[in-house]
Design a protein around this motif. Structure first.
Motif, PDB file in Angstrom:
ATOM      1  N   ASP A 124       0.853  -1.188   0.000  1.00 15.67           N
ATOM      2  CA  ASP A 124       0.000   0.000   0.000  1.00 15.67           C
ATOM      3  C   ASP A 124       0.889   1.239   0.000  1.00 15.67           C
ATOM      4  OD1 ASP A 124      -2.819  -1.226   0.618  1.00 15.67           O
ATOM      5  OD2 ASP A 124      -1.463  -2.115   2.091  1.00 15.67           O
ATOM      6  N   LEU A 125       0.927   1.934  -1.117  1.00 14.55           N
ATOM      7  CA  LEU A 125       1.738   3.145  -1.172  1.00 14.55           C
ATOM      8  C   LEU A 125       1.199   4.118  -2.211  1.00 14.55           C
ATOM      9  CD1 LEU A 125       3.674   3.149  -3.925  1.00 14.55           C
ATOM     10  CD2 LEU A 125       5.098   1.657  -2.574  1.00 14.55           C
ATOM     11  N   VAL A 126       1.637   5.356  -2.057  1.00 10.87           N
ATOM     12  CA  VAL A 126       1.355   6.420  -3.027  1.00 10.87           C
ATOM     13  C   VAL A 126       2.681   6.868  -3.612  1.00 10.87           C
ATOM     14  CG1 VAL A 126       0.479   8.757  -3.347  1.00 10.87           C
ATOM     15  CG2 VAL A 126      -0.714   7.187  -1.827  1.00 10.87           C
ATOM     16  N   TYR A 127       2.693   7.063  -4.913  1.00  8.24           N
ATOM     17  CA  TYR A 127       3.906   7.519  -5.598  1.00  8.24           C
ATOM     18  C   TYR A 127       3.627   8.845  -6.292  1.00  8.24           C
ATOM     19  CZ  TYR A 127       7.331   8.016  -9.346  1.00  8.24           C
ATOM     20  OH  TYR A 127       8.288   8.511 -10.195  1.00  8.24           O
ATOM     21  N   LEU A 128       4.567   9.788  -6.170  1.00 10.13           N
ATOM     22  CA  LEU A 128       4.542  11.018  -6.950  1.00 10.13           C
ATOM     23  C   LEU A 128       5.891  11.182  -7.642  1.00 10.13           C
ATOM     24  CD1 LEU A 128       2.765  13.814  -4.838  1.00 10.13           C
ATOM     25  CD2 LEU A 128       2.104  12.969  -7.084  1.00 10.13           C
ATOM     26  N   HIS A 157      -2.891  16.235 -11.265  1.00 16.00           N
ATOM     27  CA  HIS A 157      -3.963  17.173 -11.564  1.00 16.00           C
ATOM     28  C   HIS A 157      -4.947  17.341 -10.409  1.00 16.00           C
ATOM     29  CE1 HIS A 157      -2.623  18.041 -15.566  1.00 16.00           C
ATOM     30  NE2 HIS A 157      -2.442  16.742 -15.755  1.00 16.00           N
ATOM     31  N   LEU A 158      -4.517  16.945  -9.200  1.00 16.20           N
ATOM     32  CA  LEU A 158      -5.253  17.361  -8.015  1.00 16.20           C
ATOM     33  C   LEU A 158      -5.090  18.868  -7.853  1.00 16.20           C
ATOM     34  CD1 LEU A 158      -4.306  14.628  -5.378  1.00 16.20           C
ATOM     35  CD2 LEU A 158      -6.477  14.880  -6.594  1.00 16.20           C
ATOM     36  N   ILE A 159      -6.160  19.566  -7.536  1.00 18.78           N
ATOM     37  CA  ILE A 159      -6.103  21.019  -7.372  1.00 18.78           C
ATOM     38  C   ILE A 159      -5.733  21.348  -5.929  1.00 18.78           C
ATOM     39  CG2 ILE A 159      -7.418  23.165  -7.462  1.00 18.78           C
ATOM     40  CD1 ILE A 159      -9.122  21.855  -9.664  1.00 18.78           C
ATOM     41  N   ALA A 225       0.398  19.030   0.347  1.00 16.22           N
ATOM     42  CA  ALA A 225      -1.056  19.139   0.411  1.00 16.22           C
ATOM     43  C   ALA A 225      -1.719  17.992  -0.350  1.00 16.22           C
ATOM     44  CB  ALA A 225      -1.499  20.486  -0.155  1.00 16.22           C
ATOM     45  N   ALA A 226      -1.163  17.667  -1.518  1.00 10.41           N
ATOM     46  CA  ALA A 226      -1.725  16.564  -2.298  1.00 10.41           C
ATOM     47  C   ALA A 226      -1.566  15.239  -1.576  1.00 10.41           C
ATOM     48  CB  ALA A 226      -1.045  16.508  -3.666  1.00 10.41           C
TER      49      ALA A 226
END
Length: 297
Positions: A124-128, A157-159, A225-226
């Protein structure tokens, strides 16, 4: 036989060839300055031929990571940084390059997230990925989200600022418009009053120059923030930041983690944020996994 991964980026294209019985090797080229799709495809052909000539083996399978938006048939529907690609049938282009190879492709952020999950052992991870643009992906339970045929995970493209900079997509305040490599350099140039190169930004940030620190902190705050917002939704074990820009700027990831910590709320800390295990090559390794038959499902 060769397994070949190709990472198509906004500035350059990277290849990783894994031949049978031989060492793997990597290479890359910069896109032609013209921006014309015919010139781009010609450059892609030339480099592919060089890679194949070096190995002397035929290609069994090719995995490709792409930043452009593709339809279900592999046709480019949008790529703001290279608009001449709109309408290009990527399947035909790849078929002409590798006529006897099995072809697989995916969004660069999705494939990078899968590669990071494999490399780190985290399900379970998030990558940027911070580079010419900003790509991203989410892996939950070892599976890419949202999954095949449901579109890619467009974290870039998250605001994060409704009054922010204009993004290539046409909206204002997307993470990509606020925190990509070019966005950070534009902000640093405006603060310094002269055009700033990446090398100058790196040096200025290391030396604590106000114009560099302000530009980098703004970008890191947008990324934080994202990531905090995504963390509220999916509760990943970790968030990782990769891409060439982030990997080449010491302290960038650490500053993003500090900015995220400022946004925490009682009982709900943000996910741990660290550098991508694969550095700036997550998308490339994701492309190789696709060539090997690794799935996003």
């Amino acid at each position: 036989m060769i397994l070949l991964g190709i990472d198509i980026g906004g500035t350059k294209v990277a290849f990783r060839a894994e031949p049978d019985g031989a060492d793997s090797h990597e290479s890359s080229f910069i896109w032609p300055e013209s921006g014309r799709v015919a010139d781009d495809i010609a450059a892609l052909h030339r480099h592919a031929e060089e890679v194949l000539a070096r190995t002397g083996q035929s290609v069994a399978a090719v995995g490709v990571s792409v930043p452009a938006t593709l339809d279900a048939d592999g046709r480019v529907t949008s790529w703001p940084t290279r608009p001449s690609w709109r309408g290009l049938d990527l399947v035909i282009v790849l078929g002409e390059l590798f006529p006897r190879a099995e072809l697989r492709w995916g969004d660069d952020g999705d494939l990078a997230a899968v590669a990071e999950s494999h490399a780190s052992g985290l399900a379970d991870l998030v990558y940027l990925g911070v580079g010419t643009g900003i790509g991203g992906g989410i892996v939950l339970g070892g599976r890419s989200v949202p999954g095949p045929r449901r579109g890619s995970c467009e974290l870039g493209h998250l605001i994060v600022d409704r009054q922010g900079e204009r993004c290539d997509c046409g909206r204002r305040g997307c993470v990509q418009a606020e925190a990509s490599g070019p966005a950070t350099l534009r902000r640093a140039s405006a603060a310094r009053g002269t055009r700033v190169s990446f090398a100058e930004l790196r040096h200025g940030y290391a030396e604590g120059a106000g114009w560099a620190v302000a530009a980098v902190e703004h970008s890191c705050a947008a990324l934080a923030a994202a990531l905090v917002g995504v963390g509220e939704l999916v509760r990943p074990d970790a968030a990782v930041i990769g891409g060439g820009f982030a990997a080449g700027l010491p302290g960038f990831v650490e500053e993003t983690a500090r900015q995220a910590a400022r946004l925490s709320r009682p009982g709900h800390p943000p996910p741990p944020i660290g550098p991508a295990v694969l550095g700036g090559r997550s998308s490339l390794y994701g492309a190789v996994l696709a060539a090997k038959g690794g799935t996003l499902a």
